[in-house]
Motif scaffolding. Structure first.
Motif, mmCIF file in Angstrom:
data_model
loop_
_atom_site.group_PDB
_atom_site.id
_atom_site.type_symbol
_atom_site.label_atom_id
_atom_site.label_comp_id
_atom_site.label_asym_id
_atom_site.label_seq_id
_atom_site.Cartn_x
_atom_site.Cartn_y
_atom_site.Cartn_z
ATOM 1 N N ARG A 167 10.725 -1.049 10.249
ATOM 2 C CA ARG A 167 10.153 0.675 10.079
ATOM 3 C C ARG A 167 10.188 0.717 8.722
ATOM 4 N NH1 ARG A 167 15.361 3.380 13.022
ATOM 5 N NH2 ARG A 167 16.821 2.634 11.582
ATOM 6 N N LEU A 168 9.796 2.165 8.107
ATOM 7 C CA LEU A 168 9.864 2.229 6.736
ATOM 8 C C LEU A 168 11.236 2.799 6.354
ATOM 9 C CD1 LEU A 168 6.575 4.603 6.348
ATOM 10 C CD2 LEU A 168 7.020 2.313 5.456
ATOM 11 N N ALA A 169 11.531 2.285 5.208
ATOM 12 C CA ALA A 169 12.846 2.537 4.643
ATOM 13 C C ALA A 169 13.069 3.956 4.288
ATOM 14 C CB ALA A 169 13.129 1.763 3.495
ATOM 15 N N PRO A 170 14.217 4.590 4.160
ATOM 16 C CA PRO A 170 14.433 6.031 4.028
ATOM 17 C C PRO A 170 13.651 6.392 2.687
ATOM 18 C CG PRO A 170 16.593 5.124 4.730
ATOM 19 C CD PRO A 170 15.662 3.984 4.591
ATOM 20 N N ALA A 171 13.536 5.717 1.524
ATOM 21 C CA ALA A 171 13.139 5.992 0.316
ATOM 22 C C ALA A 171 11.509 6.250 0.616
ATOM 23 C CB ALA A 171 13.190 4.845 -0.669
ATOM 24 N N TYR A 172 11.042 5.788 1.890
ATOM 25 C CA TYR A 172 9.428 5.737 1.821
ATOM 26 C C TYR A 172 9.373 6.707 3.293
ATOM 27 C CZ TYR A 172 8.837 2.078 -1.343
ATOM 28 O OH TYR A 172 9.015 1.432 -2.818
ATOM 29 N N ALA A 173 10.130 7.430 3.816
ATOM 30 C CA ALA A 173 10.268 7.942 5.022
ATOM 31 C C ALA A 173 9.221 9.166 4.998
ATOM 32 C CB ALA A 173 11.504 8.592 5.409
ATOM 33 N N GLU A 174 8.531 9.641 3.859
ATOM 34 C CA GLU A 174 7.687 10.739 3.719
ATOM 35 C C GLU A 174 6.443 10.133 4.277
ATOM 36 O OE1 GLU A 174 6.280 12.042 -0.156
ATOM 37 O OE2 GLU A 174 8.111 11.031 -0.902
ATOM 38 N N PHE A 175 6.107 8.719 4.227
ATOM 39 C CA PHE A 175 4.821 8.154 4.502
ATOM 40 C C PHE A 175 4.751 7.686 6.091
ATOM 41 C CE2 PHE A 175 5.370 7.935 0.031
ATOM 42 C CZ PHE A 175 4.038 8.308 -0.622
ATOM 43 N N ASP A 176 5.851 8.063 6.918
ATOM 44 C CA ASP A 176 5.902 7.598 8.211
ATOM 45 C C ASP A 176 5.199 8.854 9.061
ATOM 46 O OD1 ASP A 176 6.445 7.158 10.857
ATOM 47 O OD2 ASP A 176 8.366 6.440 10.298
ATOM 48 N N ALA A 177 3.704 8.083 9.406
ATOM 49 C CA ALA A 177 2.821 8.772 10.226
ATOM 50 C C ALA A 177 3.628 9.384 11.711
ATOM 51 C CB ALA A 177 1.720 8.120 10.516
ATOM 52 N N GLU A 178 4.335 8.487 12.245
ATOM 53 C CA GLU A 178 4.894 8.843 13.473
ATOM 54 C C GLU A 178 5.795 10.333 13.312
ATOM 55 O OE1 GLU A 178 8.227 6.796 16.067
ATOM 56 O OE2 GLU A 178 6.155 5.623 16.001
ATOM 57 N N ASN A 179 6.764 10.476 12.216
ATOM 58 C CA ASN A 179 7.339 11.490 11.999
ATOM 59 C C ASN A 179 6.425 12.659 11.407
ATOM 60 O OD1 ASN A 179 9.818 10.099 12.548
ATOM 61 N ND2 ASN A 179 10.111 9.745 10.636
ATOM 62 N N THR A 237 1.108 -1.289 -0.013
ATOM 63 C CA THR A 237 -0.100 0.044 0.181
ATOM 64 C C THR A 237 0.757 1.452 -0.089
ATOM 65 O OG1 THR A 237 -1.877 -1.067 1.292
ATOM 66 C CG2 THR A 237 -1.845 1.143 1.164
ATOM 67 N N VAL A 238 1.885 1.034 0.850
ATOM 68 C CA VAL A 238 2.730 2.366 0.753
ATOM 69 C C VAL A 238 3.520 2.351 -0.650
ATOM 70 C CG1 VAL A 238 4.971 3.458 1.887
ATOM 71 C CG2 VAL A 238 3.326 2.086 3.127
ATOM 72 N N HIS A 239 4.012 1.501 -1.168
ATOM 73 C CA HIS A 239 4.630 1.512 -2.437
ATOM 74 C C HIS A 239 3.572 2.166 -3.490
ATOM 75 C CE1 HIS A 239 7.007 0.090 -5.700
ATOM 76 N NE2 HIS A 239 5.727 -0.398 -6.275
ATOM 77 N N GLN A 240 2.121 1.648 -3.627
ATOM 78 C CA GLN A 240 1.148 2.279 -4.427
ATOM 79 C C GLN A 240 1.272 3.590 -4.103
ATOM 80 O OE1 GLN A 240 0.647 0.153 -6.830
ATOM 81 N NE2 GLN A 240 -1.607 -0.064 -6.675
ATOM 82 N N ALA A 241 1.029 4.055 -2.777
ATOM 83 C CA ALA A 241 0.749 5.627 -2.540
ATOM 84 C C ALA A 241 1.970 6.535 -3.215
ATOM 85 C CB ALA A 241 0.770 5.782 -0.948
ATOM 86 N N ARG A 242 3.162 5.765 -2.934
ATOM 87 C CA ARG A 242 4.302 6.656 -3.850
ATOM 88 C C ARG A 242 4.068 6.637 -5.227
ATOM 89 N NH1 ARG A 242 10.776 5.336 -3.168
ATOM 90 N NH2 ARG A 242 10.321 3.716 -4.673
ATOM 91 N N ARG A 243 3.790 5.316 -5.688
ATOM 92 C CA ARG A 243 3.617 5.125 -7.185
ATOM 93 C C ARG A 243 2.702 6.107 -7.815
ATOM 94 N NH1 ARG A 243 0.856 2.655 -11.080
ATOM 95 N NH2 ARG A 243 -0.431 1.883 -9.555
ATOM 96 N N LEU A 244 1.536 6.305 -6.895
ATOM 97 C CA LEU A 244 0.317 7.347 -7.646
ATOM 98 C C LEU A 244 0.313 8.481 -7.193
ATOM 99 C CD1 LEU A 244 -2.447 4.513 -6.535
ATOM 100 C CD2 LEU A 244 -1.644 5.282 -8.755
ATOM 101 N N GLY A 245 1.524 8.992 -6.038
ATOM 102 C CA GLY A 245 1.789 10.381 -5.897
ATOM 103 C C GLY A 245 0.668 10.840 -4.807
ATOM 104 N N VAL A 246 0.044 9.785 -4.082
ATOM 105 C CA VAL A 246 -0.852 10.084 -2.930
ATOM 106 C C VAL A 246 -0.188 10.690 -1.638
ATOM 107 C CG1 VAL A 246 -2.842 9.136 -1.675
ATOM 108 C CG2 VAL A 246 -2.388 8.271 -3.837
#
Length: 367
Positions: A286-298, A150-159
């Motif tokens: 935890r989310l890898a650096p390439a997906y860090a923007e999708f980390d809700a905690e941060n 789902t996170v992979h899809q969010a990045r691919r779709l620009g959500v």
């Protein structure tokens, strides 16, 4: 229905029990890792049918139960924000934080929604671009691939208004932590079949060899569990410590290769805190650096929230297999499914919930 009928056959169960009784000559303690197995054991009375020398120890295999209190409080803080739609599986809504639960946030006006897939949360994010949509991503290796995808899809779709609050934990480090505990009584493990259906069995031979314990990958139906116990008894009686796959209809040794590739892409291994147990090194994702923007905690700056565990709740000892649920003084009195002190009483895989649902009246009559 096929497996429900075939793997609950009382005649086959009787045969397996006969073989287990015939092979057992000494006391032995084995731990079922998965909470789903615990519920099946207690619901069907399997532990009461086994030889008295065999003790089944209930392990920390309930993902809801081991989610630490501070993660729950971080989820509550995020869910209470007016700009957030907080999405979760239903089993998390009644898990108590330090002062309330997600149902309380919802009743106070928070937009908390039960979904059946993380992809549902992604769809909600696409339909509500003016809202921040957060999915509560908890669980063992079983649920992690769908969350990663789902996170992979969010990045691919620009959500960009979608994020994941991550609390994923891993089974093999937990087994190591249990074996290295000075209070450990475990002589063998019934490994969680659904975890191995994703990750395969390659992580277990080093553990079996290092700690000299049999590890039998086991399913969840009554005959699955009895077969897992039978194989474990034979290994202990013969002095072997091997990894056996007693769940071949779902588990391959190599695991699910596409799922593992997705996990390696989206997540990285990290230390994780387990509720009632403490921090286990390299026991989560935890989310890898390439997906860090999708980390809700941060994204919502809640990482500093720290919470002390309840002094009344002994769920940590239950999760470590040190006590059975009914040995807690609060069980069935101060702690019930309506007024839970800990997640083990409300989770569908919690040991306390299993004892309260299937064993409570027996325990009352025995007093």
């Amino acid at each position: 229905m096929k497996y429900l009928d075939e793997f609950s056959d009382p005649h086959l169960a009787e045969r397996l029990l006969g073989q287990i009784h015939a092979a057992t000559t000494r006391p032995m303690a084995m731990m079922e890792v998965c909470g789903g197995q615990t519920h099946s054991i207690i619901r069907h009375g399997i532990d009461q049918l086994l030889p008295e020398q065999i003790e089944l120890i209930h392990g920390p295999g309930c993902p809801v139960c081991v989610t630490p209190l501070e993660i729950i409080d971080r989820a509550l803080a995020i869910a209470a924000r007016p700009d957030v739609v907080f999405c979760s599986f239903g089993d998390m809504l009644r898990v108590p934080g330090s002062g309330r639960d997600l149902f309380s946030v919802k009743s106070a006006g928070g937009d908390v929604r039960v979904v059946y897939s993380p992809l549902d949360a992604l769809r909600i994010a696409r339909e509500n671009p003016d809202k921040e949509v957060v999915f509560f991503g908890i669980g063992f290796e079983t649920t992690a691939p769908a969350n990663a995808m789902t996170v992979h899809q969010a990045r691919r779709l620009g959500v960009r208004n979608f994020s994941l609050l991550v609390s994923h934990v891993l089974v093999p480090p937990a087994i190591a932590a249990i074996m290295e505990s000075p209070t450990c009584r475990v002589q063998a493990f019934l490994a969680a079949g659904h975890v191995c259906s994703v990750m395969g069995t390659s992580a277990y031979p080093p553990l079996a060899e290092k700690y000299r314990v049999p590890i039998v990958v086991t399913g969840f139906e009554p005959l699955d569990i009895l077969e897992g116990v039978r194989r474990t008894v034979l290994q202990l009686e013969e002095g072997r410590h091997e990894v056996e796959n007693a769940y071949p209809r779902a588990v391959r040794d190599e695991g699910n290769l596409p799922a593992m590739e997705m996990l390696r892409d989206v997540f990285e291994v990290t230390d994780r805190t387990w509720r009632g147990i403490g921090t286990i090194p390299r026991s989560g994702w935890r989310l890898a650096p390439a997906y860090a923007e999708f980390d809700a905690e941060n994204r919502f700056d809640v990482g500093a929230i720290r919470t002390a565990e309840s002094s009344l709740c002994r769920s940590g000892e239950v999760l470590q297999g040190l006590i059975k649920p009914h040995e807690c003084a609060a069980f069935g009195t101060r702690c019930t499914p309506r007024t839970p002190l800990g997640a083990t009483m409300v989770s569908s895989e919690g040991a306390c919930a299993a004892y309260h649902a299937y064993r409570r009246l027996d325990l009352v009559e025995a007093k």
